[in-house]
Design an enzyme around this catalytic site. Structure first.
Site, short mmCIF file in Angstrom:
data_model
loop_
_atom_site.label_atom_id
_atom_site.label_comp_id
_atom_site.label_asym_id
_atom_site.label_seq_id
_atom_site.Cartn_x
_atom_site.Cartn_y
_atom_site.Cartn_z
N CYS A 20 -23.63 6.26 -1.32
CA CYS A 20 -22.60 7.22 -0.90
C CYS A 20 -23.24 8.47 -0.29
O CYS A 20 -24.01 9.17 -0.96
CB CYS A 20 -21.72 7.61 -2.08
N CYS B 229 -26.14 -3.60 -11.15
CA CYS B 229 -26.20 -3.13 -9.76
C CYS B 229 -25.47 -1.80 -9.59
O CYS B 229 -24.39 -1.59 -10.15
CB CYS B 229 -25.58 -4.18 -8.84
N CYS C 138 -22.46 -4.08 -0.93
CA CYS C 138 -22.23 -4.92 -2.11
C CYS C 138 -22.88 -6.29 -1.94
O CYS C 138 -22.64 -6.98 -0.94
CB CYS C 138 -20.73 -5.09 -2.35
N ASP D 66 0.78 -1.24 0.00
CA ASP D 66 0.00 0.00 0.00
C ASP D 66 0.82 1.29 0.00
O ASP D 66 0.56 2.18 -0.79
CB ASP D 66 -0.98 -0.01 1.18
N CYS E 115 -15.02 5.26 5.95
CA CYS E 115 -16.42 5.03 5.62
C CYS E 115 -16.51 3.69 4.89
O CYS E 115 -15.77 3.46 3.94
CB CYS E 115 -16.95 6.16 4.74
N CYS F 282 -23.59 0.49 -4.51
CA CYS F 282 -22.45 1.21 -3.94
C CYS F 282 -22.47 2.68 -4.34
O CYS F 282 -22.07 3.55 -3.56
CB CYS F 282 -21.14 0.55 -4.36
#
Length: 372
Positions: free
Chosen positions: A197, A190, A247, A133, A240, A193
């Site tokens: 938000c 779909c 999902c 990361d 968040c 998501c």
């Protein structure tokens, strides 16, 4: 030989606690870099200047390390029991993103990656480098190319085996290892998501404007949080999970049993009244070893004060008022906003005095504005 090598590496990875391991080429399509260029050109990275600074190296594994031939992508499941969004209904507590309630995954994963990399080097006689990361690596596109999952419309990785809850790491190697097939996109029609938000941070399917994302605002953003986002933040004080949690593929998610990633009580949606009293030493002690500590006390208290202002809990007003004299302008500004929401009469009685004494223009502006 290649099949044996792949299976041996996979077995070694599983023995070290990795839940998924796949392989891909270090040579990636230019389209991955093009998408990053557009993101940066439109300024959607916000305060994350490091994205632009490292863009050239980030576009491809070979731009980062020209000798790389293959990438081993590893994933660790961090799923939890219960509804990840249940904390949003407890307004007197701060909602912390699932990943941040435990030991910093960078530390946990990197140790095991180094061990695995050593074994890969012994098996292949090739050079290795490990990344988790913090390095300029586009881990989600690489994971999708390796078949770990696919990038959903929220731009995050989705797995048919683990849903939304995967930590990623990678090993670059000079050894040539046959790649896996990329995972297909299974989002279909779909758009849960996108629709969930709170701040409408998705400009289109598969496109995110980080500047409006609550995860960005509460973790990466260094300054004052714009008024138009504060009410939408609710009690989210670090990250968040909304777009991840809704999902439908989470029906296949599994609960993590990694003891090193056990949820810590100190970071498990703690009560706001306790957090409002944290000085720097108290903040460091409470969140030592977790991702939360990296934000620093002042940015964290900024988030906590927004949650307090949204809580409707008037019992928090005295603790908010005490922070009007905090050393940090970030904290003072949000204390003003929170007090205006929790105790309007007190806010108006103090307004002239504090605004007149305030040296920071942003904090003074909070006093002079009529809070919604």
């Amino acid at each position: 030989m290649t099949a044996t090598l792949r299976s041996t590496i996979a077995e070694e990875a599983k023995s070290l606690g990795f839940d998924a391991v796949r392989f891909t080429s270090a040579n990636v399509p230019a389209s991955i870099g093009d998408a990053l260029d557009r993101f940066i050109a439109e300024g959607r990275q916000g305060d994350m200047a490091w994205l632009a600074e490292t863009a050239t190296r980030r576009k491809s594994p070979r731009a980062l390390w020209p000798d790389a031939q293959s990438v081993i992508v590893l994933a660790v499941n961090y799923g939890v029991e219960g509804d990840p969004l249940a904390a949003l209904r407890k307004r007197s507590h701060g909602a912390v993103s699932i990943y941040a309630k435990r030991a910093d995954y960078h530390d946990v994963i990197k140790k095991n990656l180094k061990v695995l990399a050593g074994r890969v080097q012994a098996l292949t006689q090739g050079g290795v480098k490990v990344f988790v990361d913090t390095a300029p690596v586009m881990e989600k596109p690489l994971a999708a190319r390796a078949g770990i999952g696919w990038q959903g419309k929220h731009t995050n990785l989705v797995s048919r085996e683990f849903g939304s809850w995967l930590f990623l790491g990678s090993i670059f190697t000079t050894a040539e290892i046959a790649p896996d097939e990329p995972e297909e996109d299974h989002c279909g029609e779909c758009r849960r998501c996108l629709d969930v938000c709170p701040t409408n941070a998705f400009t289109a399917p598969y496109e995110l404007d980080a500047r409006a994302c609550i995860s960005y605002l509460t973790i990466e953003h260094k300054g004052h949080i714009a008024p138009q986002y504060r009410a939408a933040m609710g009690n989210r004080i670090y990250g968040c999970d909304d777009c991840l949690a809704v999902c439908p593929w989470n029906k296949f998610a599994q609960v993590s049993h990694d003891a090193k990633l056990t949820v810590r009580a100190s970071a498990d949606n703690p009560p706001l009244n306790a957090l409002l009293m944290l000085d720097d030493a108290g903040f460091r002690k409470r969140f030592r070893g977790t991702p939360i500590k990296r934000t620093g006390r002042n940015r964290f208290l900024r988030n906590v004060l927004i949650a307090a202002g949204n809580s409707g809990d008037t019992a928090l007003a005295p603790k908010v008022e005490a922070l009007l004299s905090d050393e940090s302008p970030l904290v003072r500004a949000m204390a003003v906003w929170a007090l205006s929401r929790l105790a309007p009469e007190t806010f108006h009685s103090l307004r002239a005095t504090f605004a007149g004494q305030e040296s920071d223009s942003d904090v003074r502006g909070e006093w002079l504005e009529v809070a919604a």
